[in-house]
Design a protein around this motif. Sequence first.
Motif, PDB file in Angstrom:
ATOM      1  N   ARG A   1      38.327  31.473  42.789  1.00 24.22           N
ATOM      2  CA  ARG A   1      38.195  32.362  44.005  1.00 24.22           C
ATOM      3  C   ARG A   1      39.042  31.831  45.245  1.00 24.22           C
ATOM      4  NH1 ARG A   1      31.982  33.914  43.403  1.00 24.22           N
ATOM      5  NH2 ARG A   1      32.221  35.207  41.209  1.00 24.22           N
ATOM      6  N   LYS A   2      38.901  30.684  45.459  1.00 20.11           N
ATOM      7  CA  LYS A   2      39.572  29.778  46.654  1.00 20.11           C
ATOM      8  C   LYS A   2      41.095  29.964  46.583  1.00 20.11           C
ATOM      9  CE  LYS A   2      35.908  26.507  47.864  1.00 20.11           C
ATOM     10  NZ  LYS A   2      35.478  24.990  47.961  1.00 20.11           N
ATOM     11  N   LEU A   3      41.511  29.584  45.193  1.00 22.64           N
ATOM     12  CA  LEU A   3      43.007  29.768  45.049  1.00 22.64           C
ATOM     13  C   LEU A   3      43.567  31.181  44.949  1.00 22.64           C
ATOM     14  CD1 LEU A   3      43.264  27.555  41.946  1.00 22.64           C
ATOM     15  CD2 LEU A   3      43.842  26.890  44.220  1.00 22.64           C
ATOM     16  N   ASN A   4      42.785  32.124  44.668  1.00 24.21           N
ATOM     17  CA  ASN A   4      43.191  33.725  44.789  1.00 24.21           C
ATOM     18  C   ASN A   4      43.132  34.257  46.069  1.00 24.21           C
ATOM     19  OD1 ASN A   4      43.495  33.472  41.724  1.00 24.21           O
ATOM     20  ND2 ASN A   4      41.574  34.257  41.538  1.00 24.21           N
ATOM     21  N   ILE A   5      42.233  33.625  46.808  1.00 20.31           N
ATOM     22  CA  ILE A   5      42.368  34.001  48.501  1.00 20.31           C
ATOM     23  C   ILE A   5      43.295  33.757  49.244  1.00 20.31           C
ATOM     24  CG2 ILE A   5      40.776  34.054  50.354  1.00 20.31           C
ATOM     25  CD1 ILE A   5      38.376  34.160  48.513  1.00 20.31           C
TER      26      ILE A   5
ATOM     27  N   ASN B   1      37.402  48.099  48.694  1.00 22.21           N
ATOM     28  CA  ASN B   1      36.996  47.351  49.918  1.00 22.21           C
ATOM     29  C   ASN B   1      35.889  46.309  49.702  1.00 22.21           C
ATOM     30  OD1 ASN B   1      38.647  48.713  51.984  1.00 22.21           O
ATOM     31  ND2 ASN B   1      37.538  50.335  51.743  1.00 22.21           N
ATOM     32  N   PRO B   2      35.985  45.001  49.040  1.00 23.04           N
ATOM     33  CA  PRO B   2      35.111  44.387  48.495  1.00 23.04           C
ATOM     34  C   PRO B   2      34.405  43.656  49.760  1.00 23.04           C
ATOM     35  CG  PRO B   2      37.059  43.566  48.059  1.00 23.04           C
ATOM     36  CD  PRO B   2      37.534  44.778  48.524  1.00 23.04           C
ATOM     37  N   ASN B   3      33.089  43.177  49.800  1.00 20.75           N
ATOM     38  CA  ASN B   3      32.449  42.604  50.736  1.00 20.75           C
ATOM     39  C   ASN B   3      31.931  41.205  50.290  1.00 20.75           C
ATOM     40  OD1 ASN B   3      32.694  44.665  52.318  1.00 20.75           O
ATOM     41  ND2 ASN B   3      30.869  45.979  51.318  1.00 20.75           N
ATOM     42  N   ASN B   4      32.186  40.874  49.050  1.00 20.58           N
ATOM     43  CA  ASN B   4      31.742  39.611  48.648  1.00 20.58           C
ATOM     44  C   ASN B   4      32.347  39.198  47.594  1.00 20.58           C
ATOM     45  OD1 ASN B   4      30.384  40.662  46.238  1.00 20.58           O
ATOM     46  ND2 ASN B   4      28.629  41.203  47.654  1.00 20.58           N
TER      47      ASN B   4
ATOM     48  N   LEU C   1      34.866  41.396  45.004  1.00 25.51           N
ATOM     49  CA  LEU C   1      36.257  41.110  44.659  1.00 25.51           C
ATOM     50  C   LEU C   1      36.622  40.782  43.269  1.00 25.51           C
ATOM     51  CD1 LEU C   1      38.751  40.168  46.278  1.00 25.51           C
ATOM     52  CD2 LEU C   1      38.183  38.075  46.317  1.00 25.51           C
ATOM     53  N   GLU C   2      35.885  40.308  42.664  1.00 18.40           N
ATOM     54  CA  GLU C   2      36.029  40.085  41.123  1.00 18.40           C
ATOM     55  C   GLU C   2      36.333  41.520  40.376  1.00 18.40           C
ATOM     56  OE1 GLU C   2      37.370  37.614  38.088  1.00 18.40           O
ATOM     57  OE2 GLU C   2      36.694  36.861  40.416  1.00 18.40           O
ATOM     58  N   ILE C   3      35.289  42.454  40.701  1.00 18.72           N
ATOM     59  CA  ILE C   3      35.400  43.732  40.079  1.00 18.72           C
ATOM     60  C   ILE C   3      36.607  44.467  40.762  1.00 18.72           C
ATOM     61  CG2 ILE C   3      34.148  46.214  40.204  1.00 18.72           C
ATOM     62  CD1 ILE C   3      31.538  44.643  40.429  1.00 18.72           C
ATOM     63  N   PHE C   4      37.003  44.541  41.933  1.00 14.88           N
ATOM     64  CA  PHE C   4      38.236  44.957  42.449  1.00 14.88           C
ATOM     65  C   PHE C   4      39.410  44.518  41.611  1.00 14.88           C
ATOM     66  CE2 PHE C   4      41.776  44.602  45.475  1.00 14.88           C
ATOM     67  CZ  PHE C   4      42.133  45.713  45.771  1.00 14.88           C
ATOM     68  N   LYS C   5      39.504  43.010  41.308  1.00  9.75           N
ATOM     69  CA  LYS C   5      40.499  42.384  40.592  1.00  9.75           C
ATOM     70  C   LYS C   5      40.681  43.036  39.206  1.00  9.75           C
ATOM     71  CE  LYS C   5      40.988  38.081  40.570  1.00  9.75           C
ATOM     72  NZ  LYS C   5      40.817  36.613  40.453  1.00  9.75           N
ATOM     73  N   LYS C   6      39.460  43.120  38.784  1.00  7.26           N
ATOM     74  CA  LYS C   6      39.567  43.925  37.214  1.00  7.26           C
ATOM     75  C   LYS C   6      40.191  45.212  37.240  1.00  7.26           C
ATOM     76  CE  LYS C   6      35.803  40.596  35.514  1.00  7.26           C
ATOM     77  NZ  LYS C   6      34.335  40.644  34.968  1.00  7.26           N
TER      78      LYS C   6
END
Length: 560
Positions: A175-179, A205-208, A212-217
């Motif tokens: 997650r750190k790398l992807n952000i 619009n992910p809040n956590n 964010l992982e769901i959005f990516k998928k």
Amino acid sequence: MERFNYHCTDDLDVFYNSSKAVTSNGLLRNVSRHEKDDRPGNWNKSKYRLGWDNKESIKFLQDEKYKLEGTCNQLSRKLENIAPTIKSIEERKTVVVLISNVKSYNEIYWQQHAEKIQTLTAQIEELKKSSDKYETICLQLDSVNQELKIKREKKEDVASSLKSSKRELDEKNKRKLNIQYDGLKEEGVLSIGKYVSDEKIRSANPNNFDQLEIFKKEVAASLRIKQGNLSQTVSNKEFDTIGYINAFIHPDAKILREFPDWSGDVMNIEANLKSLEELEDLHKAIKNQRLVEHKRRFKEYMDKSMLDALTNFRTWLINEEDKIKEVIEELNIPLRKITFNKHPDTYLQLECRTTKEQEIKLFKEQLSATIPNALEFATQKDDTYREGVFHKIKALITDLQQEEAWRKKVTDVRNWLTFSAREFSVNEHKPGQFHDNTASYSGGQKAQFTYAILGAAIAHQFGVFQPGKQHKSLRFITVDEAFSKLDPEKSQFLMEFCAQLNLQILIVTPLDKINIAEPFINAVHFVEIKNKSNSIVYNLTMDEYYEKKAEFQQLAENIE
């Protein structure tokens, strides 16, 4: 009989002493010649039978059928009787196969193994009863196993916890790398936002981190679908492009005939995407280097070939129309000398007028529109003007090629005119009754028109009314069953009409109609059919005919 005088015998002495003989096996003797027919079944009674019908053959085949059916029924009954025996044998077959696989008796001698097991079991029980150490060791062993089981469970719990912690650590690092968006430009951010908006992704619009992982998928799934569709589109475009290239380098025979250099220009081009650069170079060469030459050739073709062909075509059609008008004028000359109706006497005159039918009129206008003014076309330098002329010619040719029924109608010059006839009085030459449609006329009236116009054509062809040709030319015609559909008045008109034309005529008619032709003929050829197989022709002068007329009529009535 001598040809088929064969001795039927199986005695070889009789066979060799006979000039002609045949055996039941197909051996034939004809004087000194021997033949043997060894074809299978060639001497079967079903193939050879004396007589003119096949009754005996049918009876023989039916008897054979009944015999075979009886044999079949007997075999069926025997099969039913032995079926239980066959079933019993099949059931025993499995046991026999198992027994045949046994190599020695020890393989099936199970009693010895049972005795050994029983002996060992008894020895173990005696050892347990004779010593307490065995029980102590067993108790200690159970205790160790229990402790070992507990340790293993703890080890598995720790390993699972360690694995879970490691997985969480890896996900956090990912997650750190992807952000890290430092390398993404503003245009990229705007493109991502537009794509998310267009695809209507729900978790935009992910809040956590979990959202964010769901959005990516969801974005990844959407991209995969998009990529698949685009890949399919690209594949289809590539397939279509290859088809177009193949059609370009392998055109039909018509194009190759019109452009002989085509095959040489595309000889080194292959039907694949690697040839696109070569095709682009060829296009540039055609556009920049050959366009002037093509324009010059097109101009020459339009000036010399196309326009000349269309002009000649229109001229030919007009000439054909003029020929029809000239023929009508020529036919009207003999028609003036043919009496059409009597009391008062009249004669016919043919007339023709330009048709008012819209299809013919539009075709003639379209044909004239395709042929420009020669001077204007020669001096006009504007390519747009020439292109307009070409499109008019192309439209006309396309219509003629596609509409076959229309083409046949408008190019048949006879459809350009409407035909009619008018009666004129013989004495005063005043116009009388006008005829433009014979649909409502009787059969006799239609025949009268046909005879008059056809007679005028014959007179024109033979030159009947030309001086010096009345008795020096062959003007022979044959009329078969001429009076069958005519009333006596029209039949009389036909005979007088032929006499006016001074024709040499042969009339074929039944005896009951010959009275109409009698005043106009010089001889009679009476045909009698005997026994429905032979015909006799009696050649008679008119005097001989009148003497035997009653006899012929009686003969005709007997035949009927």
